[in-house]
Design an enzyme around this catalytic site. Structure first.
Site, PDB file in Angstrom:
ATOM      1  N   ILE A  15       0.889  -1.195  -0.090  1.00  0.00           N
ATOM      2  CA  ILE A  15       0.169  -0.187  -0.135  1.00  0.00           C
ATOM      3  C   ILE A  15       0.867   1.272   0.043  1.00  0.00           C
ATOM      4  CG2 ILE A  15      -1.892   1.166   1.295  1.00  0.00           C
ATOM      5  CD1 ILE A  15      -2.878  -1.418   2.259  1.00  0.00           C
ATOM      6  N   LEU A  36      12.293  -2.523   5.551  1.00  0.00           N
ATOM      7  CA  LEU A  36      12.439  -3.643   4.337  1.00  0.00           C
ATOM      8  C   LEU A  36      12.135  -5.039   4.623  1.00  0.00           C
ATOM      9  CD1 LEU A  36      15.120  -1.798   2.280  1.00  0.00           C
ATOM     10  CD2 LEU A  36      12.778  -1.457   2.022  1.00  0.00           C
ATOM     11  N   ASP A  61      13.627   1.645  11.855  1.00  0.00           N
ATOM     12  CA  ASP A  61      12.451   1.103  12.429  1.00  0.00           C
ATOM     13  C   ASP A  61      11.653   1.954  13.153  1.00  0.00           C
ATOM     14  OD1 ASP A  61      10.900  -0.723  14.491  1.00  0.00           O
ATOM     15  OD2 ASP A  61      12.393  -2.031  13.407  1.00  0.00           O
ATOM     16  N   LYS A  87       1.119  -7.598   9.311  1.00  0.00           N
ATOM     17  CA  LYS A  87      -0.396  -7.460   9.101  1.00  0.00           C
ATOM     18  C   LYS A  87      -0.857  -8.991   8.669  1.00  0.00           C
ATOM     19  CE  LYS A  87       0.381  -7.541   3.918  1.00  0.00           C
ATOM     20  NZ  LYS A  87       0.079  -7.303   2.719  1.00  0.00           N
ATOM     21  N   SER A 127      -7.563  -0.993   9.973  1.00  0.00           N
ATOM     22  CA  SER A 127      -7.864  -2.180   9.478  1.00  0.00           C
ATOM     23  C   SER A 127      -9.636  -2.522   9.628  1.00  0.00           C
ATOM     24  CB  SER A 127      -7.242  -3.386   9.652  1.00  0.00           C
ATOM     25  OG  SER A 127      -7.649  -4.750   9.456  1.00  0.00           O
ATOM     26  N   TYR A 151      -3.951  -9.560  15.806  1.00  0.00           N
ATOM     27  CA  TYR A 151      -3.612  -8.442  14.832  1.00  0.00           C
ATOM     28  C   TYR A 151      -4.653  -7.032  14.726  1.00  0.00           C
ATOM     29  CZ  TYR A 151      -3.706  -6.032  10.229  1.00  0.00           C
ATOM     30  OH  TYR A 151      -3.751  -5.058   9.274  1.00  0.00           O
ATOM     31  N   LYS A 155      -4.630  -3.009  16.183  1.00  0.00           N
ATOM     32  CA  LYS A 155      -5.102  -2.042  15.457  1.00  0.00           C
ATOM     33  C   LYS A 155      -6.170  -1.166  16.439  1.00  0.00           C
ATOM     34  CE  LYS A 155      -2.992  -2.514  11.424  1.00  0.00           C
ATOM     35  NZ  LYS A 155      -2.040  -1.558  11.075  1.00  0.00           N
ATOM     36  N   PHE A 180     -10.420  -2.372   4.027  1.00  0.00           N
ATOM     37  CA  PHE A 180     -11.030  -3.569   4.021  1.00  0.00           C
ATOM     38  C   PHE A 180      -9.868  -4.362   3.040  1.00  0.00           C
ATOM     39  CE2 PHE A 180     -15.274  -3.863   5.929  1.00  0.00           C
ATOM     40  CZ  PHE A 180     -15.233  -2.655   6.581  1.00  0.00           C
TER      41      PHE A 180
HETATM   42  P1  NAD Z   1       3.343  -4.563   3.701  1.00  0.00           P
HETATM   43  O1  NAD Z   1       3.800  -5.408   4.526  1.00  0.00           O
HETATM   44  O2  NAD Z   1       3.439  -4.636   2.161  1.00  0.00           O
HETATM   45  O3  NAD Z   1       3.743  -2.974   4.058  1.00  0.00           O
HETATM   46  C1  NAD Z   1       4.101  -2.802   5.611  1.00  0.00           C
HETATM   47  C2  NAD Z   1       5.681  -2.092   5.447  1.00  0.00           C
HETATM   48  O4  NAD Z   1       5.964  -1.860   6.559  1.00  0.00           O
HETATM   49  C3  NAD Z   1       6.627  -3.060   4.712  1.00  0.00           C
HETATM   50  O5  NAD Z   1       7.517  -2.332   3.906  1.00  0.00           O
HETATM   51  C4  NAD Z   1       7.593  -3.535   5.742  1.00  0.00           C
HETATM   52  O6  NAD Z   1       8.830  -3.694   5.524  1.00  0.00           O
HETATM   53  C5  NAD Z   1       7.364  -2.225   6.676  1.00  0.00           C
HETATM   54  N1  NAD Z   1       7.580  -2.504   8.163  1.00  0.00           N
HETATM   55  C6  NAD Z   1       7.417  -3.511   8.964  1.00  0.00           C
HETATM   56  N2  NAD Z   1       7.761  -3.499  10.164  1.00  0.00           N
HETATM   57  C7  NAD Z   1       8.430  -2.441  10.406  1.00  0.00           C
HETATM   58  C8  NAD Z   1       8.994  -1.453  11.402  1.00  0.00           C
HETATM   59  N3  NAD Z   1       8.951  -2.064  12.500  1.00  0.00           N
HETATM   60  N4  NAD Z   1       9.580  -0.209  11.005  1.00  0.00           N
HETATM   61  C9  NAD Z   1       9.436   0.191   9.793  1.00  0.00           C
HETATM   62  N5  NAD Z   1       8.772  -0.344   8.930  1.00  0.00           N
HETATM   63  C10 NAD Z   1       8.350  -1.574   9.006  1.00  0.00           C
HETATM   64  O7  NAD Z   1       1.495  -4.388   4.079  1.00  0.00           O
HETATM   65  P2  NAD Z   1       0.565  -3.539   3.324  1.00  0.00           P
HETATM   66  O8  NAD Z   1      -0.564  -4.370   2.729  1.00  0.00           O
HETATM   67  O9  NAD Z   1       1.177  -2.606   2.502  1.00  0.00           O
HETATM   68  O10 NAD Z   1      -0.071  -2.768   4.511  1.00  0.00           O
HETATM   69  C11 NAD Z   1       0.276  -1.491   5.168  1.00  0.00           C
HETATM   70  C12 NAD Z   1      -0.533  -1.123   6.461  1.00  0.00           C
HETATM   71  O11 NAD Z   1      -1.797  -1.119   6.110  1.00  0.00           O
HETATM   72  C13 NAD Z   1      -0.216  -2.292   7.628  1.00  0.00           C
HETATM   73  O12 NAD Z   1      -0.140  -1.217   8.520  1.00  0.00           O
HETATM   74  C14 NAD Z   1      -1.450  -3.011   7.629  1.00  0.00           C
HETATM   75  O13 NAD Z   1      -1.602  -3.418   8.705  1.00  0.00           O
HETATM   76  C15 NAD Z   1      -2.425  -1.931   6.964  1.00  0.00           C
HETATM   77  N6  NAD Z   1      -3.610  -2.710   6.314  1.00  0.00           N
HETATM   78  C16 NAD Z   1      -3.345  -3.614   5.123  1.00  0.00           C
HETATM   79  C17 NAD Z   1      -4.363  -4.171   4.708  1.00  0.00           C
HETATM   80  C18 NAD Z   1      -4.194  -5.292   3.470  1.00  0.00           C
HETATM   81  O14 NAD Z   1      -5.175  -6.198   3.128  1.00  0.00           O
HETATM   82  N7  NAD Z   1      -2.945  -5.182   2.950  1.00  0.00           N
HETATM   83  C19 NAD Z   1      -5.637  -4.136   5.339  1.00  0.00           C
HETATM   84  C20 NAD Z   1      -5.781  -3.249   6.290  1.00  0.00           C
HETATM   85  C21 NAD Z   1      -4.810  -2.526   6.831  1.00  0.00           C
HETATM   86  N1  UFG Z   2      -7.630 -17.209   1.763  1.00  0.00           N
HETATM   87  C1  UFG Z   2      -7.767 -18.571   1.273  1.00  0.00           C
HETATM   88  N2  UFG Z   2      -6.241 -18.819   0.956  1.00  0.00           N
HETATM   89  C2  UFG Z   2      -5.229 -18.375   0.802  1.00  0.00           C
HETATM   90  C3  UFG Z   2      -5.262 -16.761   1.528  1.00  0.00           C
HETATM   91  C4  UFG Z   2      -6.657 -16.413   1.954  1.00  0.00           C
HETATM   92  O1  UFG Z   2      -8.526 -19.067   1.257  1.00  0.00           O
HETATM   93  O2  UFG Z   2      -4.093 -18.563   0.551  1.00  0.00           O
HETATM   94  C5  UFG Z   2      -8.996 -16.513   2.202  1.00  0.00           C
HETATM   95  C6  UFG Z   2      -8.856 -16.142   3.841  1.00  0.00           C
HETATM   96  O3  UFG Z   2      -9.424 -17.291   4.464  1.00  0.00           O
HETATM   97  C7  UFG Z   2     -10.143 -15.169   3.853  1.00  0.00           C
HETATM   98  C8  UFG Z   2      -9.930 -14.752   2.401  1.00  0.00           C
HETATM   99  O4  UFG Z   2      -9.150 -15.426   1.708  1.00  0.00           O
HETATM  100  O5  UFG Z   2     -11.349 -15.662   3.687  1.00  0.00           O
HETATM  101  C9  UFG Z   2      -8.951 -13.265   2.677  1.00  0.00           C
HETATM  102  O6  UFG Z   2      -7.727 -13.523   3.250  1.00  0.00           O
HETATM  103  P1  UFG Z   2      -6.428 -12.658   2.954  1.00  0.00           P
HETATM  104  O7  UFG Z   2      -5.477 -13.162   3.836  1.00  0.00           O
HETATM  105  O8  UFG Z   2      -6.326 -12.080   1.805  1.00  0.00           O
HETATM  106  O9  UFG Z   2      -7.189 -11.214   3.965  1.00  0.00           O
HETATM  107  P2  UFG Z   2      -7.597 -11.221   5.309  1.00  0.00           P
HETATM  108  O10 UFG Z   2      -9.284 -10.752   5.063  1.00  0.00           O
HETATM  109  O11 UFG Z   2      -7.348 -12.192   6.230  1.00  0.00           O
HETATM  110  O12 UFG Z   2      -6.859  -9.960   5.952  1.00  0.00           O
HETATM  111  C10 UFG Z   2      -6.479  -8.692   5.052  1.00  0.00           C
HETATM  112  C11 UFG Z   2      -5.208  -8.041   5.675  1.00  0.00           C
HETATM  113  C12 UFG Z   2      -5.378  -7.600   6.831  1.00  0.00           C
HETATM  114  C13 UFG Z   2      -6.397  -6.510   6.816  1.00  0.00           C
HETATM  115  C14 UFG Z   2      -7.617  -7.563   6.525  1.00  0.00           C
HETATM  116  C15 UFG Z   2      -8.816  -6.122   6.423  1.00  0.00           C
HETATM  117  O13 UFG Z   2      -4.246  -9.139   5.503  1.00  0.00           O
HETATM  118  O14 UFG Z   2      -4.074  -6.898   7.058  1.00  0.00           O
HETATM  119  O15 UFG Z   2      -7.787  -7.790   5.329  1.00  0.00           O
HETATM  120  O16 UFG Z   2      -9.994  -6.804   6.221  1.00  0.00           O
HETATM  121  F1  UFG Z   2      -6.574  -6.050   8.210  1.00  0.00           F
END
Ligand code: NAD
Ligand code: UFG
Length: 358
Positions: A15, A36, A61, A87, A127, A151, A155, A180
């Protein structure tokens, strides 16, 4: 006049890198702080291919107070977008302490450093997992916290801390954006999701199956009380999430749920590939089904998702097909046409060597 600088913690991630593209397009200069641990510095070179601007990367960090003070001293930051964190729901069940450390203690260290430096505008990446499964979907922002995994609890705790802070000190402006399920990729095919190791999330896993890099998708449970027994989520395009105005609490979703099997079908249509799958047991910590009531963000600041599931899958597949090895693949030649501006040289300002989540 120089563009205002925005500190983007976790800005090299999925993101975060798309957010950098959106910030640059909106006239800001991102400064990225990232360990990273789950990303690749070359994502920021891809940001430069798209925008002509390579954000400065500080390898550090978010829990490291000394590193944070150095960043704020070195760069004149106007506001912070906080995305750094862990996450994966399943990992948080197995290793909760790391989640409390990075997500909760990391945000605490960040707001303390912001307060010391007088930067009090914060967008926090929250989240939908804060809601858990105790409320019917679509979920409105006023629903109580009921996270079903560590997790989500980290949040919710961060949101409570930030709400207390904003109540206590009117100088703070804080937005908690409850994403979402962001998926998809930048439509150029230059930027997308490339987690380290086997993907935890559904979309990058499906993309790797389509590309022949993994044999089959394991569907985590097909015995939920949903349309086809598989988990239902509100998938929202990452470029819609990156387009984020306003300062408040808001759901960022489409308002529609899709099951795992519906996502698989949409990806098969987009890629023209068959996705092999096997039904496995439920994944610990998973909620059966939830999706957003997305009207709050529309009413408050005119945000709504523009892209549908078919486009999310098409963009994910374009990224996967063009970059089978992620950022190890060279950016295509056509991408380098833009004049490039590098804000500064990337640097590492950890106070301790090797200070990152392992
Ligand atoms: P991502 O893992 O791609 O990005 C997270 C970044 O944070 C990575 O680049 C990682 O290297 C860095 N990081 C981790 N720990 C760190 C630390 N201690 N200090 C500095 N950097 C650190 O994940 P993303 O999908 O881009 O998610 C970004 C944010 O959005 C997260 O906070 C996640 O909880 C939140 N979020 C993601 C989703 C999703 O589905 N992807 C949904 C809801 C919320
Ligand atoms: N799923 C599978 N197989 C896989 C991976 C996922 O069946 O290999 C299913 C999961 O059980 C779930 C759906 O696909 O029903 C979505 O799973 P994701 O792991 O893609 O996403 P989550 O909903 O578990 O969580 C994600 C992010 C979180 C965030 C959340 C918010 O990982 O950081 O969405 O809704 F907070």
């Amino acid at each position: 006049m120089r563009a205002p600088r925005i500190l983007v913690t976790g800005g090299a991630g999925f993101i975060g890198s798309h957010t950098c593209v959106a910030l640059i397009a909106a006239g800001y200069l991102p400064v990225v702080l990232d360990t990273l641990v789950n990303s690749d510095a070359r994502s920021l070179q891809r940001v430069a291919c798209i925008t002509g601007v390579e954000p400065v990367l500080v390898c550090g960090d978010v829990r490291d107070a000394v590193a944070l003070d150095r960043v704020f001293a070195a760069y004149d930051v106007a506001a912070v977008v906080h995305l750094a964190g862990l996450k994966a729901v399943g990992e948080s069940m197995a290793d909760p302490v790391s989640y409390y450390d990075v997500n909760l203690a990391g945000t605490l260290a960040l707001v303390q450093a912001m307060d010391r430096t007088g930067v009090r505008t914060l967008v926090f990446s929250s989240s939908a997992t804060v809601y858990g499964d105790s409320q019917p979907s679509p979920i409105v922002e006023s629903a109580p916290y009921a996270a079903v995994n560590p997790y989500g609890r980290t949040k919710a705790m961060v949101e409570s801390m930030l709400a207390d802070l904003a109540r206590a000190d009117a100088r703070w402006s804080i937005a908690c954006l409850r994403y979402f399920n962001p998926i998809g990729a930048h439509e150029s095919g230059l930027l997308g999701e490339r987690p380290h190791g086997p993907p935890n999330n559904l979309m990058p896993y499906i993309a790797q199956v389509a590309a022949g890099q993994r044999e089959w998708l394991v569907v985590h449970g097909a015995d939920y009380d949903t349309v086809d027994g598989t988990g239902v989520r509100d998938y929202v395009h990452v470029m819609d999430v990156a387009r984020r105005p306003g300062i408040l609490m808001a759901n960022l979703g489409t308002g529609r749920g899709a099951s795992v099997l519906e996502v698989v079908s949409a990806f098969e249509r987009a890629s023209g590939r068959r996705i092999a799958l096997r039904i496995g047991p439920r994944r610990p910590g998973d909620a059966p089904a939830y999706w957003a009531d997305a009207r709050g963000a529309w009413q408050a600041f005119g945000w709504r998702a523009r892209r549908d599931l078919d486009q999310m899958c098409a963009d994910s597949w374009r990224w996967q097909a063009a970059n089978p090895h992620g950022f190890d693949d060279p950016a295509p030649a056509h991408a380098s046409g833009l004049p490039r501006f590098q804000d500064n040289t990337s640097t590492s300002i950890n106070s301790k060597p090797g200070h990152s989540h392992a």
